[in-house]
Write an enzyme that holds these catalytic residues in place. Structure first.
Site, mmCIF file in Angstrom:
data_model
loop_
_atom_site.group_PDB
_atom_site.id
_atom_site.type_symbol
_atom_site.label_atom_id
_atom_site.label_comp_id
_atom_site.label_asym_id
_atom_site.label_seq_id
_atom_site.Cartn_x
_atom_site.Cartn_y
_atom_site.Cartn_z
ATOM 1 N N SER A 257 0.824 -1.200 0.000
ATOM 2 C CA SER A 257 0.000 0.000 0.000
ATOM 3 C C SER A 257 0.864 1.257 0.000
ATOM 4 C CB SER A 257 -0.966 -0.051 1.185
ATOM 5 O OG SER A 257 -2.023 0.853 1.028
ATOM 6 N N HIS B 206 -7.332 -6.073 0.185
ATOM 7 C CA HIS B 206 -6.184 -5.164 0.244
ATOM 8 C C HIS B 206 -5.102 -5.732 1.146
ATOM 9 C CE1 HIS B 206 -3.965 -1.485 -0.049
ATOM 10 N NE2 HIS B 206 -4.059 -1.229 1.248
ATOM 11 N N ASP C 26 -9.579 -5.728 -4.221
ATOM 12 C CA ASP C 26 -8.995 -4.736 -3.317
ATOM 13 C C ASP C 26 -9.894 -3.502 -3.305
ATOM 14 O OD1 ASP C 26 -7.439 -2.651 -2.165
ATOM 15 O OD2 ASP C 26 -5.587 -3.653 -2.749
#
Length: 276
Positions: free
Chosen positions: A95, A254, A225
């Site tokens: 991320s 995610h 995600d």
């Protein structure tokens, strides 16, 4: 506890497990190095030295008012590498941490880097622009900031209880432990640091950074995600990074390090061994 002190006096906490070829881990927002524990344990148990830090303003690191942006994040990581004297590092980023890896290579090159992994990563850019029509509207991130300032603790609980792990999907097997762990890590972050980081992860354009990758690169993303939609991220990054390998986890959330832990651990170990 282990710390380095950066040029501006910020103390960066890091953990350093195992021995062997080095793998570094950069965590997502607003978490800590602990988000990588399962992956670090697996790789360190299989002959690798695993290093992960708490980004400035997060976890056990200090909470400076300034420097909560990608250039400084990357510079902090470079200082960690040089202080520890590591080389041939396989960099792994999730991320926001994927953005940190990209900006690191964009700013510092691959002299200390052997390979790279971007997992559920924010590059090339999250926000919708003329050049990135598939991105998320700025209103989404303005909504994040509004909810954050209104009730940070509740906002973090809502993110962890729903879209981060896909616990809002029908039939999801909800882990209250994961929700509480995410919330606890998030609440360790500095108030301004995590607020500023919303801009850093959503508005930073990593396009030119990705073009500078010249090491084997693995891009991993879940096709469900809900935080960093795959269409505007991994699908583009995999074309910008020369020779990148793209692995799509069907139905993946995610947080693949938690919800697809065994698959991710196996893929990271195989990729690390290929370069060892």
């Amino acid at each position: 506890m282990s710390y380095i002190t950066t040029k501006d006096g910020t103390q960066i906490y890091y953990k350093d497990w195992g021995s062997g070829p080095v793998v570094s881990f950069s965590h997502g927002w607003p978490l800590t190095a602990d988000a990588w524990d399962a992956q670090m344990f697996h790789l360190a148990s299989n002959g690798f030295r695993c290093i992960a830090h708490d980004r400035r303003g997060h976890g056990r690191s200090t909470q400076p008012w300034n420097g909560n942006e990608m250039d400084t994040y990357a510079d902090d990581l470079h200082q960690l590498f040089t202080t520890l004297g590591v080389r041939d590092v396989m960099m792994v980023g999730h991320s926001t941490g994927g953005g940190e890896v990209a900006r690191y290579i964009g700013r510092h090159g691959t002299g200390l880097v052997s390979r790279a992994v971007l997992m559920g990563a924010v590059p090339p850019i999250m926000v919708k622009t003329a050049a990135n029509p598939e991105g998320l509207p700025m209103e989404v991130f303005d909504g994040f900031r509004k909810a954050y300032l209104a009730d940070r603790a509740q906002f973090f609980l809502d993110v962890a209880s729903g879209p981060f792990f896909n616990f809002n999907r029908p039939g999801a097997k909800v882990s209250q432990g994961l929700i509480q762990s995410w919330w606890a890590q998030g609440m360790m972050s500095g108030h301004k640091n995590a607020y500023d980081c919303i801009k850093a992860f959503s508005e930073t354009d990593f396009t030119e950074d990705l073009k500078k990758f010249d090491v084997p690169t693995l891009i991993i993303h879940g096709d469900d995600d809900q935080i960093v939609p795959i269409g505007a991220s991994a699908m583009h990054s995999s074309k910008l990074v020369k020779g990148a390998e793209l692995k799509i986890y069907k139905g993946g959330s995610h947080s693949l390090g938690d919800t697809s832990k065994d698959q991710l651990n196996a893929d990271l170990l195989a990729f690390a061994r290929a370069g060892a």
